[in-house]
Write an enzyme that holds these catalytic residues in place. Sequence first.
Site, short mmCIF file in Angstrom:
data_model
loop_
_atom_site.label_atom_id
_atom_site.label_comp_id
_atom_site.label_asym_id
_atom_site.label_seq_id
_atom_site.Cartn_x
_atom_site.Cartn_y
_atom_site.Cartn_z
N SER A 41 0.80 -1.23 0.00
CA SER A 41 0.00 0.00 0.00
C SER A 41 0.83 1.27 0.00
O SER A 41 0.27 2.37 0.00
CB SER A 41 -0.92 0.02 1.22
OG SER A 41 -1.86 -1.02 1.09
N CYS A 131 -17.50 -8.77 15.83
CA CYS A 131 -18.67 -8.01 15.37
C CYS A 131 -20.01 -8.63 15.79
O CYS A 131 -20.91 -7.92 16.26
CB CYS A 131 -18.63 -7.86 13.85
SG CYS A 131 -18.06 -9.33 12.98
N GLN A 158 -24.55 -13.15 8.35
CA GLN A 158 -23.44 -12.19 8.36
C GLN A 158 -23.02 -11.73 6.97
O GLN A 158 -22.87 -12.53 6.04
CB GLN A 158 -22.23 -12.81 9.10
CG GLN A 158 -22.54 -13.10 10.56
CD GLN A 158 -21.34 -13.59 11.37
OE1 GLN A 158 -21.50 -14.47 12.20
NE2 GLN A 158 -20.16 -13.02 11.15
N SER A 161 -18.70 -8.16 4.12
CA SER A 161 -17.71 -7.14 4.49
C SER A 161 -16.95 -7.52 5.75
O SER A 161 -15.82 -7.06 5.95
CB SER A 161 -18.38 -5.78 4.68
OG SER A 161 -19.45 -5.89 5.60
N LYS A 215 -16.39 -17.75 19.46
CA LYS A 215 -16.15 -16.37 19.91
C LYS A 215 -17.40 -15.85 20.60
O LYS A 215 -17.32 -15.22 21.66
CB LYS A 215 -15.82 -15.45 18.72
CG LYS A 215 -14.45 -15.64 18.08
CD LYS A 215 -14.36 -14.77 16.80
CE LYS A 215 -13.43 -15.38 15.78
NZ LYS A 215 -13.64 -14.82 14.42
N ARG A 237 -22.84 -17.13 6.70
CA ARG A 237 -22.49 -16.05 5.77
C ARG A 237 -23.58 -15.96 4.72
O ARG A 237 -23.96 -16.98 4.13
CB ARG A 237 -21.16 -16.35 5.07
CG ARG A 237 -20.66 -15.21 4.20
CD ARG A 237 -20.02 -14.10 5.00
NE ARG A 237 -18.87 -14.59 5.72
CZ ARG A 237 -18.25 -13.92 6.69
NH1 ARG A 237 -18.70 -12.73 7.09
NH2 ARG A 237 -17.21 -14.43 7.31
N HIS A 244 -24.84 -7.16 9.75
CA HIS A 244 -25.11 -8.50 10.26
C HIS A 244 -26.50 -8.51 10.90
O HIS A 244 -26.86 -7.57 11.62
CB HIS A 244 -24.12 -8.89 11.36
CG HIS A 244 -22.71 -9.17 10.90
ND1 HIS A 244 -22.30 -9.17 9.58
CD2 HIS A 244 -21.61 -9.49 11.63
CE1 HIS A 244 -21.02 -9.46 9.52
NE2 HIS A 244 -20.56 -9.66 10.74
P1 NAP Z 1 -9.05 -6.26 4.85
O1 NAP Z 1 -10.04 -5.39 4.16
O2 NAP Z 1 -8.55 -7.46 4.15
O3 NAP Z 1 -7.81 -5.35 5.26
C1 NAP Z 1 -6.66 -5.85 5.86
C2 NAP Z 1 -5.74 -4.70 6.24
O4 NAP Z 1 -4.61 -5.23 6.91
C3 NAP Z 1 -5.19 -3.94 5.04
O5 NAP Z 1 -5.00 -2.59 5.40
C4 NAP Z 1 -3.86 -4.62 4.83
O6 NAP Z 1 -2.91 -3.81 4.15
C5 NAP Z 1 -3.42 -4.83 6.25
N1 NAP Z 1 -2.40 -5.87 6.34
C6 NAP Z 1 -2.52 -7.19 6.00
N2 NAP Z 1 -1.35 -7.82 6.21
C7 NAP Z 1 -0.48 -6.90 6.70
C8 NAP Z 1 0.87 -6.94 7.11
N3 NAP Z 1 1.59 -8.07 7.07
N4 NAP Z 1 1.45 -5.80 7.56
C9 NAP Z 1 0.74 -4.65 7.60
N5 NAP Z 1 -0.54 -4.55 7.22
C10 NAP Z 1 -1.14 -5.66 6.79
O7 NAP Z 1 -9.59 -6.78 6.21
P2 NAP Z 1 -10.56 -6.08 7.28
O8 NAP Z 1 -11.95 -6.55 7.09
O9 NAP Z 1 -10.32 -4.63 7.34
O10 NAP Z 1 -10.11 -6.81 8.61
C11 NAP Z 1 -8.85 -6.66 9.16
C12 NAP Z 1 -8.79 -7.40 10.47
O11 NAP Z 1 -9.64 -6.75 11.41
C13 NAP Z 1 -9.31 -8.83 10.45
O12 NAP Z 1 -8.34 -9.78 10.12
C14 NAP Z 1 -9.80 -9.04 11.85
O13 NAP Z 1 -8.74 -9.43 12.69
C15 NAP Z 1 -10.27 -7.68 12.23
N6 NAP Z 1 -11.72 -7.57 12.11
C16 NAP Z 1 -12.43 -7.53 13.23
C17 NAP Z 1 -13.79 -7.44 13.17
C18 NAP Z 1 -14.56 -7.48 14.41
O14 NAP Z 1 -15.36 -8.33 14.52
N7 NAP Z 1 -14.40 -6.57 15.33
C19 NAP Z 1 -14.46 -7.39 11.97
C20 NAP Z 1 -13.71 -7.43 10.81
C21 NAP Z 1 -12.34 -7.52 10.91
P3 NAP Z 1 -2.74 -3.89 2.53
O15 NAP Z 1 -3.90 -3.15 1.94
O16 NAP Z 1 -1.45 -3.18 2.33
O17 NAP Z 1 -2.71 -5.32 2.19
N1 12T Z 2 -13.42 -14.38 10.29
O1 12T Z 2 -12.54 -10.30 14.33
O2 12T Z 2 -15.06 -13.48 8.48
O3 12T Z 2 -12.47 -12.39 14.82
O4 12T Z 2 -16.63 -12.14 9.17
C1 12T Z 2 -14.37 -10.97 12.36
C2 12T Z 2 -15.07 -11.27 11.20
C3 12T Z 2 -13.05 -12.93 12.12
C4 12T Z 2 -12.75 -11.48 14.05
C5 12T Z 2 -15.53 -12.70 9.30
C6 12T Z 2 -13.75 -13.25 10.97
C7 12T Z 2 -13.40 -11.80 12.80
C8 12T Z 2 -14.76 -12.42 10.52
#
Ligand code: NAP
Ligand code: 12T
Length: 338
Positions: A41, A131, A158, A161, A215, A237, A244
Amino acid sequence: MKEVNVAVVGATGAVGNEMVKTLEQRNFPVKNLRLLASKRSVGKKLKFHGEEIPVEELKEDSFEGIEIALFSAGASVSKQFAPLAAAAGAVVIDNSSAFRQEPDIPLVVPEVNPHAIAQYKNRGIIANPNCSTIQMVVALKPIHDVAKIKRVIVATYQAVSGTGQKAIHELETQVRQLFNFQPVTPQVYPHQIAFNCLPHIDIFFENGYTKEEMKMYYETKKIMEDDSIVVSATCVRVPVFYGHSEAVHMELEKKLTADEVREILSKAPGVVVVDNPSQNLYPLAIEAAGKDEVFVGRIREDLAFENGIAMWVVADNIRKGAALNAVQIAEILLEKYL
Ligand code: NAP
Ligand code: 12T
């Protein structure tokens, strides 16, 4: 309020991007914003209060001078970098599953257990729940306080996204392919997600439940601070982009009527009751998308339990389910503790 230096790790992702927007919308007092992601990025920029901020590569020394670090780049990135950020003096609010079950790390939903934020002092890390759990406990806590919940049976619907940008793209692509009579090749999910329902979120465990379902089991106990509550979830899903939905059935220790539950929830923080079936009014994912609140409807006395209540709970999984909940934690942290 005092201004602080903030880092967003995973800023280019579905959740990270929403974190940046949420910080702006809520006028969080940011002195400097540092956007971090992978090497891929570097060169990208994101807008914050009209200013273009470059995305930097996440490195071990990325956290110098940072006071609050919002992580959402997956559990392995959090395991490696959150302790480094904390050692550099930042308080980490982590969106991944990496630390949620560690006993000395608080797991916080501000409407439910804001007092737990004080435990950030243990390790400099606060965990943001999953979430599906967040939206459920926002609706359960006010009922639990009055009538004590013994058990919960929940089925989730769910949005894609929740899996991130790639999954949003996968649903779009498959819908387009199918309308053009082209074959579909699943990449993110093990099966076609367009026009389908997959009873499979995250990995499978030995007991037959998925990690997403477990979870909900463990996180509900920890956030509600009551080990006696048991949750049996089926997480599904569905081909929805944002929001959700959950069919929640609960057994209470004390009887409550549907009207009493409607009354309790209509006064509950962060909850909006949308419950007028005769007008076809009930919460919908497409209406909850982009909103902050947890929407509850279809409230009724459950016929399968003694002292049972059933309801339908909907929220934007990227906002209250992730980015907004994290920023709300940051707001309390700043106001009360930093
Ligand atoms: P996403 O759209 O795939 O985005 C992943 C982000 O992580 C991108 O900014 C990516 O950067 C960065 N990244 C991946 N590998 C990396 C690395 N080795 N070093 C630095 N940055 C890295 O995923 P998302 O939906 O935003 O979710 C991200 C994470 O948030 C999930 O894996 C999960 O742990 C958490 N999450 C939590 C909830 C919740 O329930 N609270 C919900 C959704 C997600 P690049 O663009 O450069 O690849
Ligand atoms: N696999 O934060 O796929 O533990 O919707 C959140 C959302 C893990 C998490 C999903 C996931 C998490 C998803």
